[in-house]
Enzyme design. Structure first.
Site, PDB file in Angstrom:
ATOM      1  N   GLY A  46      50.899  20.857 -26.213  1.00 37.13           N
ATOM      2  CA  GLY A  46      49.835  20.903 -27.254  1.00 37.13           C
ATOM      3  C   GLY A  46      48.577  20.481 -26.312  1.00 37.13           C
ATOM      4  O   GLY A  46      48.528  19.867 -25.426  1.00 37.13           O
ATOM      5  N   GLN A  51      39.857  18.119 -25.832  1.00 38.14           N
ATOM      6  CA  GLN A  51      40.348  17.325 -24.471  1.00 38.14           C
ATOM      7  C   GLN A  51      40.014  18.189 -23.103  1.00 38.14           C
ATOM      8  O   GLN A  51      39.984  17.648 -22.176  1.00 38.14           O
ATOM      9  CB  GLN A  51      41.963  17.571 -24.413  1.00 38.14           C
ATOM     10  CG  GLN A  51      42.487  16.538 -25.750  1.00 38.14           C
ATOM     11  CD  GLN A  51      43.862  16.665 -25.613  1.00 38.14           C
ATOM     12  OE1 GLN A  51      44.592  17.863 -26.458  1.00 38.14           O
ATOM     13  NE2 GLN A  51      44.622  15.921 -24.855  1.00 38.14           N
ATOM     14  N   CYS A  94      50.268  11.771 -24.680  1.00 39.99           N
ATOM     15  CA  CYS A  94      49.073  12.596 -24.668  1.00 39.99           C
ATOM     16  C   CYS A  94      48.207  12.759 -23.344  1.00 39.99           C
ATOM     17  O   CYS A  94      48.461  11.843 -22.288  1.00 39.99           O
ATOM     18  CB  CYS A  94      47.904  11.700 -25.510  1.00 39.99           C
ATOM     19  SG  CYS A  94      46.320  12.709 -25.696  1.00 39.99           S
ATOM     20  N   LEU A  95      47.918  14.011 -22.889  1.00 40.62           N
ATOM     21  CA  LEU A  95      47.397  14.192 -21.630  1.00 40.62           C
ATOM     22  C   LEU A  95      46.099  13.723 -21.355  1.00 40.62           C
ATOM     23  O   LEU A  95      45.726  13.420 -20.312  1.00 40.62           O
ATOM     24  CB  LEU A  95      47.178  15.756 -21.729  1.00 40.62           C
ATOM     25  CG  LEU A  95      48.310  16.745 -21.727  1.00 40.62           C
ATOM     26  CD1 LEU A  95      47.880  18.134 -21.820  1.00 40.62           C
ATOM     27  CD2 LEU A  95      49.185  16.350 -20.523  1.00 40.62           C
ATOM     28  N   HIS A 136      49.365  15.414 -34.170  1.00 39.65           N
ATOM     29  CA  HIS A 136      48.777  14.981 -33.209  1.00 39.65           C
ATOM     30  C   HIS A 136      47.298  15.667 -32.674  1.00 39.65           C
ATOM     31  O   HIS A 136      46.532  14.954 -32.373  1.00 39.65           O
ATOM     32  CB  HIS A 136      49.880  14.765 -31.894  1.00 39.65           C
ATOM     33  CG  HIS A 136      49.238  14.372 -30.458  1.00 39.65           C
ATOM     34  ND1 HIS A 136      49.551  13.178 -29.856  1.00 39.65           N
ATOM     35  CD2 HIS A 136      48.327  15.040 -29.748  1.00 39.65           C
ATOM     36  CE1 HIS A 136      49.147  13.181 -28.991  1.00 39.65           C
ATOM     37  NE2 HIS A 136      48.289  14.104 -28.847  1.00 39.65           N
ATOM     38  N   GLU A 137      47.600  16.966 -32.681  1.00 40.47           N
ATOM     39  CA  GLU A 137      46.634  17.882 -32.357  1.00 40.47           C
ATOM     40  C   GLU A 137      45.285  17.653 -33.216  1.00 40.47           C
ATOM     41  O   GLU A 137      44.115  17.927 -32.844  1.00 40.47           O
ATOM     42  CB  GLU A 137      46.581  19.417 -31.905  1.00 40.47           C
ATOM     43  CG  GLU A 137      47.782  19.536 -30.825  1.00 40.47           C
ATOM     44  CD  GLU A 137      47.608  18.727 -29.573  1.00 40.47           C
ATOM     45  OE1 GLU A 137      46.458  18.580 -29.363  1.00 40.47           O
ATOM     46  OE2 GLU A 137      48.584  18.341 -29.108  1.00 40.47           O
ATOM     47  N   HIS A 140      43.227  14.849 -32.923  1.00 39.31           N
ATOM     48  CA  HIS A 140      42.001  15.049 -31.892  1.00 39.31           C
ATOM     49  C   HIS A 140      40.885  15.680 -32.411  1.00 39.31           C
ATOM     50  O   HIS A 140      39.813  15.111 -32.181  1.00 39.31           O
ATOM     51  CB  HIS A 140      42.533  15.944 -30.776  1.00 39.31           C
ATOM     52  CG  HIS A 140      43.497  15.194 -29.723  1.00 39.31           C
ATOM     53  ND1 HIS A 140      43.042  14.105 -28.901  1.00 39.31           N
ATOM     54  CD2 HIS A 140      44.769  15.548 -29.329  1.00 39.31           C
ATOM     55  CE1 HIS A 140      44.027  13.607 -28.158  1.00 39.31           C
ATOM     56  NE2 HIS A 140      44.951  14.349 -28.198  1.00 39.31           N
TER      57      HIS A 140
END
Ligand code: GNR
Ligand code: NI
Length: 174
Positions: A46, A51, A94-95, A136-137, A140
């Protein structure tokens, strides 16, 4: 198409609330393609626009395995309209918080309204891993990260390590 740099904690941009998209134009479709390419390259399942330092309410996801055909999702202005009473606990990464993982409790399923890449309004139920990732996204897009759900002690420890790494990476360049 081009790869974008993924920003990491403690970059203050990650705390910003992203702005809704007003129209699905060529520029937005290019952003979505670049986000997908960046997510596959990372690799991740994702990615939210913030990000890659773009404060717009768009996200991409693909939970297909390496050997399976790609199954990309692009969600524009996503909004959670229903959550299940049933909750689920799952390990998250998470990236933007590389190499740190924690268990997070979230609703097991969610219904999300959004605009797709053809500009059409959609509403869809997400279960299991896709439910986890879409929540999760969307977090963000509201400046939230999975570390906000864990104890302050654990969060501070992760942030401290990432700050130290950012300092180290900077001094290597300088
Ligand atoms: O690649 C990712 N894996 C993942 C695993 C469990 C829960 C959420 C995620 S999303 C993450 C990519 C990312 O940071 N998206 O914002
Ligand atoms: Ni993330």
């Amino acid at each position: 198409m081009s790869l974008k740099e993924i920003i990491t904690v403690p970059d203050p941009l990650l705390r910003k609330i992203s702005e809704p998209v007003e129209r699905v134009d060529k520029e937005l479709l290019t952003l979505l393609d670049d986000m997908l390419e960046t997510m596959y390259d990372a690799p991740g399942i994702g990615l939210a626009a913030i990000q890659v330092a773009v404060p717009r309410r768009v996200l991409v996801m693909d939970i297909a395995r390496k050997e399976e055909p790609k199954k990309p999702f692009c969600l524009i202005n996503p909004k959670i309209v229903r959550v299940s009473q049933e909750m689920s606990i799952h390990d998250e990464g998470c990236l933007s918080i590389p190499e740190h993982y924690a268990e997070v409790e979230r609703p097991a399923s969610v219904t999300v309204s959004y605009i797709d890449r053809d500009g059409n309004e959609q509403e869809r139920d997400f279960n299991e891993l896709l439910s986890r990732v879409v929540q999760h996204e969307i977090d963000h897009l509201d400046g939230k990260q999975f570390i906000d759900y864990i104890s302050k002690l654990k969060r501070d420890r992760i942030v401290r390590k990432l700050k130290k790494e950012a300092r180290r990476a900077n001094s290597v360049i300088l």
